[in-house]
Scaffold this motif. Structure first.
Motif, short mmCIF file in Angstrom:
data_model
loop_
_atom_site.label_atom_id
_atom_site.label_comp_id
_atom_site.label_asym_id
_atom_site.label_seq_id
_atom_site.Cartn_x
_atom_site.Cartn_y
_atom_site.Cartn_z
N CYS A 164 49.09 27.80 38.76
CA CYS A 164 48.55 28.63 37.68
C CYS A 164 49.23 30.00 37.69
N VAL A 165 49.47 30.53 36.50
CA VAL A 165 49.99 31.88 36.38
C VAL A 165 48.99 32.67 35.55
N ILE A 166 48.51 33.78 36.10
CA ILE A 166 47.56 34.59 35.34
C ILE A 166 48.33 35.68 34.60
N ASP A 167 48.25 35.65 33.26
CA ASP A 167 48.99 36.66 32.49
C ASP A 167 48.07 37.78 32.02
N THR A 168 46.78 37.48 31.93
CA THR A 168 45.86 38.47 31.36
C THR A 168 44.60 38.57 32.21
N VAL A 169 44.20 39.82 32.45
CA VAL A 169 42.92 40.05 33.10
C VAL A 169 41.92 40.46 32.02
N LEU A 170 40.78 39.80 32.00
CA LEU A 170 39.72 40.19 31.06
C LEU A 170 38.62 40.89 31.85
N ILE A 171 38.24 42.06 31.38
CA ILE A 171 37.15 42.76 32.03
C ILE A 171 35.93 42.65 31.13
N ASN A 172 34.88 42.08 31.69
CA ASN A 172 33.73 41.70 30.90
C ASN A 172 32.69 42.82 30.85
N GLY A 173 32.64 43.50 29.72
CA GLY A 173 31.66 44.56 29.53
C GLY A 173 30.70 44.23 28.40
N CYS A 174 30.47 42.94 28.19
CA CYS A 174 29.66 42.54 27.03
C CYS A 174 28.19 42.85 27.23
N GLU A 175 27.72 42.56 28.42
CA GLU A 175 26.31 42.75 28.72
C GLU A 175 25.46 42.24 27.57
N CYS A 176 25.55 40.92 27.36
CA CYS A 176 24.88 40.35 26.20
C CYS A 176 23.40 40.12 26.43
N GLU A 177 22.95 40.21 27.67
CA GLU A 177 21.52 40.07 27.94
C GLU A 177 20.76 41.20 27.24
N PRO A 178 19.68 40.88 26.54
CA PRO A 178 18.87 41.95 25.97
C PRO A 178 18.38 42.88 27.07
N PHE A 179 18.03 44.08 26.72
CA PHE A 179 17.44 45.09 27.60
C PHE A 179 18.43 45.78 28.55
N LEU A 180 19.38 45.04 29.15
CA LEU A 180 20.19 45.63 30.22
C LEU A 180 21.24 46.59 29.67
N THR A 181 21.46 47.69 30.40
CA THR A 181 22.42 48.70 29.95
C THR A 181 23.27 49.26 31.09
N THR A 182 23.29 48.61 32.25
CA THR A 182 24.07 49.18 33.36
C THR A 182 25.56 49.22 33.04
N ASP A 183 26.07 48.12 32.52
CA ASP A 183 27.50 48.08 32.23
C ASP A 183 27.85 49.07 31.13
N HIS A 184 26.96 49.19 30.17
CA HIS A 184 27.16 50.14 29.08
C HIS A 184 27.32 51.56 29.63
N ARG A 185 26.39 51.97 30.51
CA ARG A 185 26.44 53.33 31.06
C ARG A 185 27.67 53.50 31.96
N LEU A 186 28.00 52.48 32.73
CA LEU A 186 29.18 52.57 33.61
C LEU A 186 30.45 52.81 32.79
N MET A 187 30.56 52.09 31.68
CA MET A 187 31.77 52.22 30.86
C MET A 187 31.86 53.63 30.28
N ILE A 188 30.70 54.20 29.94
CA ILE A 188 30.72 55.55 29.36
C ILE A 188 30.99 56.60 30.44
N GLU A 189 30.29 56.46 31.58
CA GLU A 189 30.31 57.54 32.57
C GLU A 189 31.43 57.41 33.59
N GLN A 190 31.88 56.17 33.86
CA GLN A 190 32.88 56.00 34.92
C GLN A 190 34.10 55.25 34.41
#
Lengths: 453, 356
Positions: A164-190
């Motif tokens: 296998c050759v990995i050409d692309t890294v996907l970083i998952n910041g979807c946080e599709c679960e209702p209510f949760l916002t940790t990833d959202h805040r991390l993306m903004i603040e860090q």
């Protein structure tokens, strides 16, 4: 919702087929900056907080530990070490309740109350100088696991399977679960740490580009990340449609790069490496200092809590301590660890926060009773589940078969094992048939049978 | 702090729909059609609707009690069947015959199969098919709408005593007393099929012509359907497929009409607005229990019903074919479901080879 129908851009964004739109309920905490909670008097650190073999304790009862010091080592490749989240003394190493139910071997740490709790452990290193081949070991030493919830050791994902050759890294910041916002805040603040971590991950797997993907209900996060990217950067950020379960890696691969991960395969089979934003951020923060994971951001939210917010807590903090600090008056009955769609209930409030736990959702009595009073009806063939399933399975037919315990036929003819238990089918079912629950039973029966033969 | 522990598995949220809510809203969507029917045909239509609904609900309740299970009438599905049975019968249909049709629809069409969710055919159409075979004359006797004394008296045939044939002489005298010009007792479809007279499509659309009790106003039926589709309680693909395929197929035939003389084939607009096609497409073909669930399957099912309707109307012995078309579609549903299993995510064999 209504404004979204008028938003043409929304419909031009990438997405996957089918899926559902549960109420997002992110307003409780989306605007709340990450805060630090006080240290609890005692931490409970299960030796198995990850998928794979449990860690092996390096400390003895009565031993003093410094914050950040390794207290357990990895047992083999698919395992990670554990670091002391606070300075204190090891009170005991014994069986303690865990989120999954069974009692598990845990290190119980009495935290020194007067300690300044500085992280003295760790050395500055030049990450750019670490050769790609050594990055896997460096990541394992941090004790990192998938912080999105799966808790799969991150370094294992960095070992690219042969051929296998990995050409692309996907970083998952979807946080599709209702209510949760940790990833959202991390993306903004860090965002800077996130992008730094992303570059390290790219180097480790040998990818030429990386895409940070998030749902379009977090466009402020997109802006924050864009602000730290260079012009013509190999790292980019892209918003996709807000839809559950967009955060599943298969759905994200479809939405961002239009690749389908073949049934039964890892993302590496189509040249992808998928990591959670919290994981990437931690890599960006820990690797340059050679430190380990000792804390994480947890969204404490829901209608049943007085002060909802996004809090940094040491790993091992008992849930009871967090809830008491934030004005909670219910019982364990109201508590969900993780999001409402895939999270689990806990048997005890003494269960600790582990590396994979990004949310505590506290429901109120009203929500629970409405849910419990849903009447069961026979399947009316409405096809809502068929239209919801992101994997394009046929939950309707499988539900009928599960009713008759035809578990093997479900796996052979109806792709039962491709179900990743997102729960969309149970969510939409007007007859309140516990479809995904049936499928879990079916899978586990099949597994037991396969193991027996 | 109490420690009452309750372990549940995810998901902990539920969508907004429940079976009884969906069924209740279908009833709401049928109300305008029913009211229009009462407005048009008066007391007789009202009595027909009330009888049919009461018998349907009563039958289901009776059978549930007999079999020692909890009564399922609270799920509202029997009310839908009752309304539909009334709406697809002629407005002057004898009440006792309507009661038999309603009983058969629930007993044979639904309860015998195991109740809601297990019936193979649309129950209302089972009842109607039974009535069509058993009461051939009354079911083809049409009354004109908007009779001026419709709210004061019943259509004479309505009050036929049980197990007797309706008195058609009295009916003829009654019709003549209305003094309606050019009333032949035939529906627009029958006029088209046997006399090649095509009535105005707009009148059909608005519903001012002779028809079954609730099939007349295509407009109100469409509005009801739109309401349900908007609330996601109806699969819009089915009516679109049924009406679309009927429109296209009849359009093809319409172009084959001879240039002189009376038209043999009706216009596509006439096809979709006449008879029971609109009611069938919107409220009966879409019956969730007896229609396919797969995304491709619903299109095949709809097209099958639309085409069969046109073929029966144009080339069959009957002037109306919606009922049999839908029943045949219902019968084909398990097969359609089986043949159209969706292609799952990540299932292509090609990709697997490429990856390996």
């Amino acid at each position: 919702m209504s404004h979204k129908l008028l938003d043409i851009q929304h419909f031009l964004r990438g997405t996957f087929n089918q899926g559902i739109h549960p109420p997002e309920n992110k307003h409780f905490t989306a605007g709340k900056p990450i805060e630090r909670l006080a240290f609890p008097p005692q931490l409970i650190l299960p030796l198995s907080q990850h998928a794979g073999k449990p860690s092996v304790a390096l400390v003895r009862k009565g031993q003093e530990v410094a914050r950040g010091e390794p207290i357990a080592r990895a047992d083999g490749f698919v395992s990670v070490p554990l670091h002391a989240p606070a300075s204190g003394v090891v009170k005991d190493i014994c069986l303690m309740p865990s989120a999954r139910g069974p009692m598990v071997e845990s290190i119980v740490l009495d935290v020194y109350a007067g300690d300044p709790q500085e992280v003295l452990y760790g050395t500055d290193v030049d990450v750019d100088a670490i050769p790609a081949s050594d990055l896997m070991q460096a990541v394992q030493d941090t004790g990192l696991v998938g912080l999105g919830g799966a808790a799969f050791p991150t370094h294992v994902k960095l070992s690219v399977p042969e051929g296998c050759v990995i050409d692309t890294v996907l970083i998952n910041g979807c946080e599709c679960e209702p209510f949760l916002t940790t990833d959202h805040r991390l993306m903004i603040e860090q965002a800077a740490d996130l992008v730094a971590g992303t570059r390290i991950l790219m180097k480790a797997v040998g990818a030429q580009r990386a895409i940070i993907g998030t749902e379009d209900n977090k466009l402020d996060a997109v802006e924050a990340i864009q602000a730290v990217l260079k012009p013509d950067d190999v790292v980019s950020v892209k918003a996709v449609q807000t839809k559950y379960p967009q955060g599943a890696e298969k759905m994200l691969a479809k939405a961002l790069v239009n690749r389908e991960i073949p049934s039964g395969n890892f993302p590496s089979a189509v040249g992808l490496g998928v990591f959670n934003v919290a994981t990437a951020t931690q890599i960006g923060q820990l690797l340059p200092k050679k430190q380990g994971v000792i804390e994480r951001v947890v969204t404490v939210t829901g209608p049943g809590i007085g002060r909802p917010g996004n809090y940094i807590v040491p790993i091992g903090t008992p849930i009871r301590f967090i809830l008491d600090a934030l004005g909670f008056e219910g019982s364990a009955r109201h508590l969900i660890m993780g999001g409402p769609m895939m999270g689990g209930t806990v048997s005890s409030l003494d269960t600790p926060i582990t590396k994979g736990c990004g949310g505590l959702l506290i429901l109120n009595e009203h929500q629970l009773t409405t849910e419990e009073q849903m009447k069961r009806y026979p399947c009316i063939n409405c096809g809502a589940c068929v239209d919801a399933c992101p994997m394009m399975l046929n939950p309707c037919e499988m539900g009928r078969m599960a009713h008759k315990a035809q578990y093997e036929t479900m796996a052979e003819r109806y792709h039962l094992n491709d179900c990743f238990e997102c729960g969309s089918c149970s969510y939409v079912c007007p007859a309140a048939i516990p479809l995904v629950q049936y499928f879990r039973v079916a899978k586990s029966v099949n597994r037991t049978k396969a193991a027996a033969s | 702090m109490s420690e009452a522990v309750q372990l549940k598995t995810s998901p902990h949220l539920r969508g907004m729909h429940s079976v009884d809510k969906i069924m209740r809203h279908v009833v709401y969507a049928l109300l305008p059609v029913s009211l229009f029917s009462v407005m048009q045909f008066g007391l007789s239509a009202l009595a027909l609707i009330v009888t049919s609904v009461l018998v349907c609900v009563g039958t289901e309740h009776f059978f549930c009690k007999r079999s020692g299970t909890e009564s399922t009438v609270s799920d509202w599905s029997a009310v839908i069947t009752g309304l539909l049975v009334a709406l697809i019968l002629p407005p002057g249909f004898p009440l006792w015959m309507a009661a038999v049709a309603a009983f058969v629809s629930i007993a044979v069409g639904k309860v015998f199969f195991g109740g809601l969710g297990y019936n193979v055919f649309n129950p209302a159409l089972v009842g109607r098919a039974f009535a069509q075979a058993a009461f051939t004359v009354p079911i083809t006797t049409w009354t004109p709408g908007m009779a001026h004394r419709r709210f004061l008296e019943f259509i004479p045939t309505t009050l036929t005593p049980p197990f007797l044939k309706p008195d058609f002489d009295a009916f003829q005298i009654w019709v003549e007393s209305l003094k309606i010009d050019g009333y032949s007792g035939a529906t627009p479809l029958a006029m088209m099929k046997f006399d090649h007279i095509e009535v105005d499509t707009l009148e059909l659309f608005l519903g001012t012509l002779a028809s079954s009790a609730g099939e007349s106003s295509a407009l109100l039926i469409l509005l009801g359907g739109l309401y349900l589709a908007f609330r996601k309680m109806l699969n819009w693909k089915i009516p679109v497929a049924v009406l679309g395929s009927a429109f296209i197929l009849s359009g093809i035939f319409y172009l084959q009409n001879p240039e002189v003389g009376l038209p043999i084939y009706p216009s596509p607009f006439f096809t979709v607005t006449s008879g029971g096609l609109m009611l069938g497409a919107v409220f009966m073909a879409t019956d969730m229990v007896s229609s396919p669930v797969t995304p491709v399957g619903v299109w095949i099912y709809g097209i099958l019903i639309g085409s069969l309707t046109v073929m029966i109307r144009l080339f069959g012995g009957l002037n109306e074919g919606v009922m049999y078309a839908i029943l045949l579609g219902n019968a084909a549903t398990p097969l359609i479901n089986n043949l159209t299993q969706p292609r799952i995510y990540g299932a292509t064999r090609k990709r697997k080879e490429k990856a390996a």
